[in-house]
Write a protein that holds these residues in place. Sequence first.
Motif, PDB file in Angstrom:
ATOM      1  N   VAL A 328       1.056  -1.120   0.213  1.00 32.37           N
ATOM      2  CA  VAL A 328       0.024   0.052  -0.083  1.00 32.37           C
ATOM      3  C   VAL A 328       0.930   1.189   0.013  1.00 32.37           C
ATOM      4  N   ILE A 329       1.861   1.235   0.600  1.00 29.42           N
ATOM      5  CA  ILE A 329       2.782   2.313   0.773  1.00 29.42           C
ATOM      6  C   ILE A 329       3.356   2.732  -0.420  1.00 29.42           C
ATOM      7  N   CYS A 330       3.953   1.650  -1.154  1.00 23.93           N
ATOM      8  CA  CYS A 330       4.610   1.872  -2.703  1.00 23.93           C
ATOM      9  C   CYS A 330       3.577   2.384  -3.582  1.00 23.93           C
ATOM     10  N   PHE A 331       2.221   2.104  -3.530  1.00 23.51           N
ATOM     11  CA  PHE A 331       1.383   2.611  -4.712  1.00 23.51           C
ATOM     12  C   PHE A 331       1.077   3.762  -4.036  1.00 23.51           C
ATOM     13  N   SER A 332       0.870   4.299  -2.961  1.00 26.55           N
ATOM     14  CA  SER A 332       0.587   5.573  -2.302  1.00 26.55           C
ATOM     15  C   SER A 332       1.708   6.595  -2.827  1.00 26.55           C
ATOM     16  N   ALA A 333       3.108   6.125  -2.720  1.00 23.41           N
ATOM     17  CA  ALA A 333       4.148   7.065  -3.105  1.00 23.41           C
ATOM     18  C   ALA A 333       3.868   7.445  -4.425  1.00 23.41           C
ATOM     19  N   TYR A 334       3.706   6.495  -5.406  1.00 26.82           N
ATOM     20  CA  TYR A 334       3.414   6.688  -7.002  1.00 26.82           C
ATOM     21  C   TYR A 334       2.118   7.761  -6.962  1.00 26.82           C
ATOM     22  N   LEU A 339       0.118  13.481  -8.026  1.00 33.11           N
ATOM     23  CA  LEU A 339      -0.577  14.579  -7.397  1.00 33.11           C
ATOM     24  C   LEU A 339       0.573  15.638  -7.476  1.00 33.11           C
ATOM     25  N   LYS A 340       1.762  15.640  -7.306  1.00 32.11           N
ATOM     26  CA  LYS A 340       2.839  16.526  -7.266  1.00 32.11           C
ATOM     27  C   LYS A 340       2.680  17.220  -8.644  1.00 32.11           C
ATOM     28  N   GLU A 341       2.988  16.222  -9.535  1.00 37.30           N
ATOM     29  CA  GLU A 341       3.144  16.547 -11.066  1.00 37.30           C
ATOM     30  C   GLU A 341       1.576  17.354 -11.367  1.00 37.30           C
ATOM     31  N   ASN A 342       0.573  17.109 -10.859  1.00 35.07           N
ATOM     32  CA  ASN A 342      -0.665  17.863 -11.528  1.00 35.07           C
ATOM     33  C   ASN A 342      -1.125  18.778 -10.712  1.00 35.07           C
ATOM     34  N   GLY A 343      -0.113  19.273  -9.715  1.00 37.27           N
ATOM     35  CA  GLY A 343      -0.405  20.276  -8.919  1.00 37.27           C
ATOM     36  C   GLY A 343      -1.190  20.240  -7.617  1.00 37.27           C
ATOM     37  N   ASN A 344      -1.667  18.909  -7.313  1.00 39.00           N
ATOM     38  CA  ASN A 344      -2.745  18.810  -6.344  1.00 39.00           C
ATOM     39  C   ASN A 344      -1.937  18.283  -4.970  1.00 39.00           C
ATOM     40  N   PHE A 345      -0.744  18.251  -5.000  1.00 34.69           N
ATOM     41  CA  PHE A 345       0.050  17.463  -3.694  1.00 34.69           C
ATOM     42  C   PHE A 345      -0.034  18.559  -2.632  1.00 34.69           C
ATOM     43  N   VAL A 346      -0.619  17.790  -1.488  1.00 35.45           N
ATOM     44  CA  VAL A 346      -0.650  18.500  -0.025  1.00 35.45           C
ATOM     45  C   VAL A 346       0.582  17.801   0.732  1.00 35.45           C
ATOM     46  N   GLU A 347       1.510  18.671   1.443  1.00 38.67           N
ATOM     47  CA  GLU A 347       2.494  18.082   2.331  1.00 38.67           C
ATOM     48  C   GLU A 347       2.162  16.704   3.231  1.00 38.67           C
ATOM     49  N   TYR A 348       0.684  17.045   3.539  1.00 37.10           N
ATOM     50  CA  TYR A 348       0.118  16.039   4.706  1.00 37.10           C
ATOM     51  C   TYR A 348       0.004  14.487   4.062  1.00 37.10           C
TER      52      TYR A 348
END
Length: 454
Positions: A328-334, A339-348
């Motif tokens: 689950v951690i690996c797929f969540s990291a991807y 999300l970062k590439e699409n500008g939707n990344f939140v640090e949390y």
Amino acid sequence: MNESLSAQLNNPKTVRAWCMYDWAISVYNLVITTTFFPIYFLGVTKSAYGENTVPFLGREFKNTSLYDYTLSFAYLAIALLLPILTSIADSRGNKKKFMQFFCYLGGLACIGMFWFGGGKPSVEWGLTCFIFATIGYVGSLVFYNSYLPEIAKPEDQDRISARGFSMGYVGSVLLQLIGFGLVIYFSGNGDETSGPLFTFLLTGFWWIGFAQITFAQLPEPKAPPVTGKNVWVAGFQELKKVWTQVKKLVVLKWFLIAFFFYSMGVQTVMLAATLFGQQTLGLPADKLIITVVLIQLVAIPGAIIMSRLSAKYGNVTVLMGVVLIWIVICFSAYYTAVLKENGNFVEYHFYGLAVLVGLVMGGVQSLSRSTYSKLMPPTNDTASFFSFYDVTEKIAIVIGTFAFGYIDEIFGMKHSALLLAVFFVLGVGALVITRNKEKQVRKALQAQLNTADV
């Protein structure tokens, strides 16, 4: 087991001294490998060369990939050395002396990192110190781990193993906070390099200094008669002999296969998490350091919880659940990278991943070590069996870190996270087989007992 060692089983002073080495050595894995060195290395190379490409030995590398390749080389070197070293230790009865040698090698290499920097840094010097520090860390651990069945009764090994990891987390977090304070202090005065460099220096002194408590109390196995064997080949012969025994022990064999695959993922995640946060998600150094501290704090109760769950449900069953969480951690990291590439990344998002990693990080290491210890056949050659265990893990790390760096260099680091998920899937599949084989063996033993009663 000789009488002097059997007298040390569950001896409180010996157990405390053994656990103290986790306190001493764990600072390297957290402070150097996981946090300050990768952050410092990426920052200083980018500052010196103006980009993420670094010249090294006549070729240019992506700096994150060069870091992964360096780790892979260090672990390959120790995987090749360990059979020779354990052969010498077994034939001379001096495993503690080798544990001390690698402790001093690693500690002095950490101290040497203090001189990595200034202008265009000497990448060769910094990475050479890093390699020797890694070899010292891994080399001393194989002898340290081999003491577990010699100081603890089988029924207490899970608890004592978890206690060692917990002490390691507490000690490493403490030095991590000191290093963080140094970084803030020097950064406030416009100096971005002195904080990490003094932290490298402190790590070396911490490692060597606290290890003296362990070396003062830990027993030295009685030296067996010297047989005249060629120690340069005897170690590999011992590994072959161990593998011959392992093949006959079906539960242990399948556990080692599972351990090999999921170790490719676990160790690589732990070694590359900071790179992922800095390079892929663009998090600043101070937030990455805080995140790593958070991981360690969560890992302390995580290791204890896993130990208690294993007592109730069994080691292999709990390991299966832990490895599923790693998937689950690996797929969540991807997904986080997308999300970062699409500008939707939140640090949390990253902090949530960090908490999840912390919960399972200590548990999987502690349970793996104690499970292997309990599945081992009765033997006096514990160093040889733990050498086999460590060589298995180190070869897994070589493959994992090299593959991670190679995929990163070609496709980007988010795709490397998907690769690690494949390793975990193979690991959990082998654990399922391990559990089934374990049930079959228990059923067969019960049938024999019932026949004997009749």
